[in-house]
Design a protein around this motif. Sequence first.
Motif, PDB file in Angstrom:
ATOM      1  N   PRO A  11      -6.654 -25.255  25.616  1.00 28.62           N
ATOM      2  CA  PRO A  11      -5.152 -24.954  25.307  1.00 28.62           C
ATOM      3  C   PRO A  11      -4.473 -24.070  26.247  1.00 28.62           C
ATOM      4  O   PRO A  11      -3.212 -24.193  26.586  1.00 28.62           O
ATOM      5  CB  PRO A  11      -5.309 -24.464  24.214  1.00 28.62           C
ATOM      6  CG  PRO A  11      -6.551 -23.877  23.725  1.00 28.62           C
ATOM      7  CD  PRO A  11      -7.539 -24.883  24.599  1.00 28.62           C
ATOM      8  N   ASP A  12      -5.389 -23.235  26.667  1.00 27.58           N
ATOM      9  CA  ASP A  12      -4.756 -22.015  27.459  1.00 27.58           C
ATOM     10  C   ASP A  12      -4.237 -22.567  29.027  1.00 27.58           C
ATOM     11  O   ASP A  12      -3.300 -22.269  29.526  1.00 27.58           O
ATOM     12  CB  ASP A  12      -5.880 -21.075  27.917  1.00 27.58           C
ATOM     13  CG  ASP A  12      -5.988 -20.105  26.796  1.00 27.58           C
ATOM     14  OD1 ASP A  12      -5.262 -20.304  25.868  1.00 27.58           O
ATOM     15  OD2 ASP A  12      -7.156 -19.348  26.809  1.00 27.58           O
ATOM     16  N   ILE A  13      -5.010 -23.632  29.369  1.00 33.07           N
ATOM     17  CA  ILE A  13      -4.562 -24.574  30.697  1.00 33.07           C
ATOM     18  C   ILE A  13      -3.294 -25.264  30.503  1.00 33.07           C
ATOM     19  O   ILE A  13      -2.091 -25.163  31.162  1.00 33.07           O
ATOM     20  CB  ILE A  13      -5.624 -25.209  31.025  1.00 33.07           C
ATOM     21  CG1 ILE A  13      -6.730 -24.371  31.417  1.00 33.07           C
ATOM     22  CG2 ILE A  13      -5.171 -26.176  32.559  1.00 33.07           C
ATOM     23  CD1 ILE A  13      -7.851 -25.169  32.132  1.00 33.07           C
ATOM     24  N   VAL A  14      -3.280 -25.933  29.206  1.00 32.44           N
ATOM     25  CA  VAL A  14      -2.006 -26.619  28.820  1.00 32.44           C
ATOM     26  C   VAL A  14      -0.725 -25.718  28.911  1.00 32.44           C
ATOM     27  O   VAL A  14       0.353 -26.024  29.379  1.00 32.44           O
ATOM     28  CB  VAL A  14      -2.213 -27.223  27.395  1.00 32.44           C
ATOM     29  CG1 VAL A  14      -0.878 -28.249  26.989  1.00 32.44           C
ATOM     30  CG2 VAL A  14      -3.333 -28.290  27.804  1.00 32.44           C
ATOM     31  N   LYS A  15      -0.976 -24.498  28.223  1.00 33.76           N
ATOM     32  CA  LYS A  15       0.218 -23.741  28.205  1.00 33.76           C
ATOM     33  C   LYS A  15       0.591 -23.056  29.624  1.00 33.76           C
ATOM     34  O   LYS A  15       1.604 -22.898  29.763  1.00 33.76           O
ATOM     35  CB  LYS A  15      -0.331 -22.391  27.234  1.00 33.76           C
ATOM     36  CG  LYS A  15       0.666 -21.314  27.072  1.00 33.76           C
ATOM     37  CD  LYS A  15       0.755 -20.452  25.712  1.00 33.76           C
ATOM     38  CE  LYS A  15       1.844 -19.876  25.460  1.00 33.76           C
ATOM     39  NZ  LYS A  15       3.172 -20.021  25.782  1.00 33.76           N
ATOM     40  N   ASP A  16      -0.318 -22.767  30.392  1.00 33.29           N
ATOM     41  CA  ASP A  16      -0.114 -22.539  31.808  1.00 33.29           C
ATOM     42  C   ASP A  16       0.765 -23.803  32.580  1.00 33.29           C
ATOM     43  O   ASP A  16       1.697 -23.575  33.178  1.00 33.29           O
ATOM     44  CB  ASP A  16      -1.315 -22.273  32.761  1.00 33.29           C
ATOM     45  CG  ASP A  16      -1.840 -20.965  32.179  1.00 33.29           C
ATOM     46  OD1 ASP A  16      -1.488 -20.069  31.686  1.00 33.29           O
ATOM     47  OD2 ASP A  16      -3.174 -20.951  32.570  1.00 33.29           O
ATOM     48  N   ARG A  36       4.128 -23.647  46.640  1.00 31.81           N
ATOM     49  CA  ARG A  36       5.002 -24.838  47.489  1.00 31.81           C
ATOM     50  C   ARG A  36       6.253 -24.966  46.680  1.00 31.81           C
ATOM     51  O   ARG A  36       7.158 -25.832  47.353  1.00 31.81           O
ATOM     52  CB  ARG A  36       4.095 -25.977  47.638  1.00 31.81           C
ATOM     53  CG  ARG A  36       2.807 -25.832  48.471  1.00 31.81           C
ATOM     54  CD  ARG A  36       1.553 -26.787  48.379  1.00 31.81           C
ATOM     55  NE  ARG A  36       0.720 -26.782  49.403  1.00 31.81           N
ATOM     56  CZ  ARG A  36      -0.185 -26.051  49.336  1.00 31.81           C
ATOM     57  NH1 ARG A  36      -0.330 -25.027  48.356  1.00 31.81           N
ATOM     58  NH2 ARG A  36      -1.433 -26.062  50.354  1.00 31.81           N
ATOM     59  N   GLY A  37       6.332 -24.320  45.615  1.00 29.20           N
ATOM     60  CA  GLY A  37       7.565 -24.445  44.897  1.00 29.20           C
ATOM     61  C   GLY A  37       7.838 -25.950  44.433  1.00 29.20           C
ATOM     62  O   GLY A  37       8.840 -26.670  44.531  1.00 29.20           O
ATOM     63  N   VAL A  38       6.876 -26.630  43.957  1.00 32.30           N
ATOM     64  CA  VAL A  38       6.855 -28.121  43.662  1.00 32.30           C
ATOM     65  C   VAL A  38       6.509 -28.148  41.946  1.00 32.30           C
ATOM     66  O   VAL A  38       5.558 -27.631  41.410  1.00 32.30           O
ATOM     67  CB  VAL A  38       5.808 -28.771  44.295  1.00 32.30           C
ATOM     68  CG1 VAL A  38       5.690 -30.132  43.656  1.00 32.30           C
ATOM     69  CG2 VAL A  38       6.223 -28.852  45.946  1.00 32.30           C
ATOM     70  N   ASN A  39       7.349 -28.947  41.195  1.00 30.57           N
ATOM     71  CA  ASN A  39       7.099 -29.233  40.017  1.00 30.57           C
ATOM     72  C   ASN A  39       6.450 -30.482  39.979  1.00 30.57           C
ATOM     73  O   ASN A  39       6.873 -31.583  40.760  1.00 30.57           O
ATOM     74  CB  ASN A  39       8.190 -29.129  39.058  1.00 30.57           C
ATOM     75  CG  ASN A  39       8.360 -27.578  38.603  1.00 30.57           C
ATOM     76  OD1 ASN A  39       7.442 -26.725  38.867  1.00 30.57           O
ATOM     77  ND2 ASN A  39       9.647 -27.411  38.308  1.00 30.57           N
ATOM     78  N   ALA A  40       5.584 -30.925  39.217  1.00 30.93           N
ATOM     79  CA  ALA A  40       4.943 -32.260  38.900  1.00 30.93           C
ATOM     80  C   ALA A  40       5.018 -32.623  37.398  1.00 30.93           C
ATOM     81  O   ALA A  40       5.246 -31.828  36.598  1.00 30.93           O
ATOM     82  CB  ALA A  40       3.446 -32.234  39.362  1.00 30.93           C
ATOM     83  N   LEU A  91      -4.752 -26.109  41.390  1.00 34.83           N
ATOM     84  CA  LEU A  91      -3.653 -27.139  41.418  1.00 34.83           C
ATOM     85  C   LEU A  91      -2.239 -26.554  40.976  1.00 34.83           C
ATOM     86  O   LEU A  91      -1.325 -26.495  41.904  1.00 34.83           O
ATOM     87  CB  LEU A  91      -3.611 -28.610  40.772  1.00 34.83           C
ATOM     88  CG  LEU A  91      -2.567 -29.508  40.944  1.00 34.83           C
ATOM     89  CD1 LEU A  91      -2.491 -29.964  42.261  1.00 34.83           C
ATOM     90  CD2 LEU A  91      -2.844 -30.781  39.939  1.00 34.83           C
ATOM     91  N   LEU A  92      -2.141 -25.798  40.051  1.00 32.69           N
ATOM     92  CA  LEU A  92      -0.869 -25.117  39.351  1.00 32.69           C
ATOM     93  C   LEU A  92      -0.670 -23.880  40.562  1.00 32.69           C
ATOM     94  O   LEU A  92       0.682 -23.910  40.947  1.00 32.69           O
ATOM     95  CB  LEU A  92      -1.325 -24.492  38.038  1.00 32.69           C
ATOM     96  CG  LEU A  92      -1.406 -25.466  36.948  1.00 32.69           C
ATOM     97  CD1 LEU A  92      -1.728 -24.901  35.524  1.00 32.69           C
ATOM     98  CD2 LEU A  92       0.115 -26.362  36.708  1.00 32.69           C
ATOM     99  N   SER A  93      -1.758 -23.232  40.898  1.00 34.07           N
ATOM    100  CA  SER A  93      -1.248 -22.196  42.016  1.00 34.07           C
ATOM    101  C   SER A  93      -0.766 -22.743  43.130  1.00 34.07           C
ATOM    102  O   SER A  93      -0.084 -22.104  43.770  1.00 34.07           O
ATOM    103  CB  SER A  93      -2.692 -21.621  42.219  1.00 34.07           C
ATOM    104  OG  SER A  93      -2.481 -20.430  42.867  1.00 34.07           O
ATOM    105  N   SER A 119       2.666 -25.960  31.157  1.00 29.42           N
ATOM    106  CA  SER A 119       3.938 -25.874  30.339  1.00 29.42           C
ATOM    107  C   SER A 119       4.899 -24.626  31.001  1.00 29.42           C
ATOM    108  O   SER A 119       6.023 -24.686  31.388  1.00 29.42           O
ATOM    109  CB  SER A 119       4.000 -25.683  28.878  1.00 29.42           C
ATOM    110  OG  SER A 119       5.266 -25.846  28.221  1.00 29.42           O
ATOM    111  N   ASP A 120       4.269 -23.632  30.896  1.00 34.96           N
ATOM    112  CA  ASP A 120       4.876 -22.267  31.476  1.00 34.96           C
ATOM    113  C   ASP A 120       5.215 -22.141  32.661  1.00 34.96           C
ATOM    114  O   ASP A 120       6.319 -21.536  33.083  1.00 34.96           O
ATOM    115  CB  ASP A 120       4.040 -21.009  30.791  1.00 34.96           C
ATOM    116  CG  ASP A 120       3.943 -20.873  29.453  1.00 34.96           C
ATOM    117  OD1 ASP A 120       4.701 -21.415  28.671  1.00 34.96           O
ATOM    118  OD2 ASP A 120       3.132 -19.683  29.039  1.00 34.96           O
ATOM    119  N   SER A 121       4.542 -22.882  33.458  1.00 35.71           N
ATOM    120  CA  SER A 121       5.044 -23.035  34.865  1.00 35.71           C
ATOM    121  C   SER A 121       6.078 -24.002  35.381  1.00 35.71           C
ATOM    122  O   SER A 121       6.379 -24.270  36.453  1.00 35.71           O
ATOM    123  CB  SER A 121       3.739 -23.670  35.825  1.00 35.71           C
ATOM    124  OG  SER A 121       2.762 -22.489  35.695  1.00 35.71           O
ATOM    125  N   GLY A 122       6.786 -24.580  34.290  1.00 37.61           N
ATOM    126  CA  GLY A 122       7.891 -25.486  34.490  1.00 37.61           C
ATOM    127  C   GLY A 122       7.402 -26.886  34.771  1.00 37.61           C
ATOM    128  O   GLY A 122       8.307 -27.723  35.092  1.00 37.61           O
TER     129      GLY A 122
END
Length: 180
Positions: free
Chosen positions: A40-45, A23-27, A16-18, A47-50
């Motif tokens: 935790p790594d997914i949570v960091k991703d 698509r330039g979408v934040n959710a 989903l993050l990818s 957050s880091d993805s905006g």
Amino acid sequence: MTSADDGPNPDYTEELLSGLKERGVNATFFLLGKEVEKYPDIVKDISDSGHLIGTHSYEHVNLSNLSDAAAIEQVDKTNAAIHDITGKYPEYIRPPYGCWKCNLDYETKMIEVLWDVDPKDWATDNSGVIAKRVIDKVEENDIILLHDASESSVKAAFAIVDELKKEGYTFVTVEEILME
């Protein structure tokens, strides 16, 4: 605006993050504390993805059925787990089943976020049906509820974003929509 509940999911959240990035979408992702601790790594991703991270409870329980102390523990434990990974405490909560205890507003100081469109994506594995339920019902400034726990929900999310962008919609986090 799209939000995802019940994650992070080891099989589908990264997909989903990818797709959202393409698509330039934040959710907004409303996370379960128990899953936050496992992934935790997914949570960091996330957050880091905006994307915005909110609390969904620790174990996906109906908070209104718990004592005040137990409900607060579900929230606080999740908030602490998210903070340990991202350095930020969530400000928003989506209580499971939409069931919140009004007196907890004072205790937690969090903003409750529900939804306008619920395609019940958890009840079907047909991504086309899920997408149609949203596209047929959504209106400007609606909050769309989806989950990041199945392939059909993720594919539906992409179809929804693609179609609604064609129709002129933009996607923002709940913070942006609630603070307008």
